[in-house]
Design a protein around this motif. Structure first.
Motif, mmCIF file in Angstrom:
data_model
loop_
_atom_site.group_PDB
_atom_site.id
_atom_site.type_symbol
_atom_site.label_atom_id
_atom_site.label_comp_id
_atom_site.label_asym_id
_atom_site.label_seq_id
_atom_site.Cartn_x
_atom_site.Cartn_y
_atom_site.Cartn_z
ATOM 1 N N ARG A 121 0.829 -1.210 0.000
ATOM 2 C CA ARG A 121 0.000 0.000 0.000
ATOM 3 C C ARG A 121 0.860 1.255 0.000
ATOM 4 N NH1 ARG A 121 -5.412 -0.149 0.820
ATOM 5 N NH2 ARG A 121 -5.124 1.795 -0.301
ATOM 6 N N VAL A 141 -5.801 -2.288 -2.809
ATOM 7 C CA VAL A 141 -6.353 -3.120 -1.751
ATOM 8 C C VAL A 141 -6.350 -4.594 -2.139
ATOM 9 C CG1 VAL A 141 -8.434 -3.580 -0.398
ATOM 10 C CG2 VAL A 141 -7.767 -1.228 -0.879
ATOM 11 N N ALA A 142 -6.605 -4.912 -3.408
ATOM 12 C CA ALA A 142 -6.675 -6.308 -3.837
ATOM 13 C C ALA A 142 -5.331 -7.013 -3.636
ATOM 14 C CB ALA A 142 -7.106 -6.396 -5.293
ATOM 15 N N GLN A 144 -2.934 -6.083 -1.559
ATOM 16 C CA GLN A 144 -2.695 -6.161 -0.125
ATOM 17 C C GLN A 144 -3.492 -7.312 0.487
ATOM 18 O OE1 GLN A 144 -4.194 -3.041 2.443
ATOM 19 N NE2 GLN A 144 -2.401 -3.243 3.785
ATOM 20 N N ARG A 145 -4.710 -7.515 0.026
ATOM 21 C CA ARG A 145 -5.541 -8.595 0.556
ATOM 22 C C ARG A 145 -4.917 -9.966 0.259
ATOM 23 N NH1 ARG A 145 -10.619 -6.943 -1.199
ATOM 24 N NH2 ARG A 145 -10.670 -5.604 0.618
ATOM 25 N N GLY A 148 -1.804 -10.364 2.324
ATOM 26 C CA GLY A 148 -2.219 -10.575 3.711
ATOM 27 C C GLY A 148 -2.690 -12.001 3.963
ATOM 28 N N GLN A 149 -3.458 -12.547 3.042
ATOM 29 C CA GLN A 149 -3.918 -13.935 3.188
ATOM 30 C C GLN A 149 -2.739 -14.912 3.124
ATOM 31 O OE1 GLN A 149 -7.024 -15.387 3.857
ATOM 32 N NE2 GLN A 149 -7.361 -13.276 4.510
#
Length: 189
Positions: A121, A141-142, A144-145, A148-149
């Motif tokens: 980000r 955001v996509a 980062q998601r 993150g997963q």
């Protein structure tokens, strides 16, 4: 001048890993457990609350220390700092070696994902209030998601593999009584 443990002259094989290797091992283990506890724990707290923000800041700062410890371990192992080598003869010896390599790869990847999670980000990684700026622009955001997963599930995988590693060490200590666990424990008396 070479260290005595790396001498070419034959001598008794060391029974324990070096003090430095043992410190690096246990420091890594403790930090991984603390990181996992912090990472899983803050999800139980409301967003924006001081305890949750403290846990996130601690997780990030300890993550930077873990990265430095991990890199030190790599350099230490590559330069012969382990000082003892054990023969790989049986299938279980090969499995043990594979698990050690897997732990190194998983931990290195997990650390990298931790940095990428923040940097994806365009934000800095904050270590004890000092920013480590992102080399990337905001990736959205996509991304980062997904990062993150991956970071979350790899953390669980790392804990599972490390748990099996610990159980194997306990098995060697309690059932086999072959001194494998003692190689990594402090020397008594």
């Amino acid at each position: 001048m070479a260290r005595p443990s790396m001498s070419l002259t034959p001598g008794p094989s060391p029974v324990r890993y070096s003090v430095e290797t043992r410190w690096l091992h246990w420091l890594t283990a403790v930090m991984v457990l603390v990181q996992f506890g912090l990472g899983e724990g803050w999800g139980f707290l409301p967003r924006g609350t001081p305890p949750r923000l403290w846990m996130i800041a601690a997780h990030t700062s300890i993550g930077v220390l873990l990265a430095a410890t991990f890199l030190t371990r790599i350099v230490w192992a590559v330069t012969g700092g382990r000082a003892i080598r054990f023969p790989v003869i049986t299938p279980l010896d090969h499995l043990a070696r594979l698990v050690h390599w897997l732990l190194y790869v998983m931990l290195g990847t997990e650390i990298g994902l931790g940095y990428m999670l923040r940097w994806s980000r365009g934000r800095p990684v904050m270590a004890f209030g000092v920013p480590i700026n992102s080399p990337f622009a905001d990736m959205g955001v996509a991304v980062q998601r997904v990062v993150g997963q991956c970071h979350h599930w790899l953390a669980w995988g790392l804990i599972v593999v490390a748990g099996f590693h610990a159980l194997a060490a306990i098995y060697h200590a309690v059932i086999c009584r072959d001194g494998v666990l003692q190689r990594m424990l402090p020397q008594r008396g």
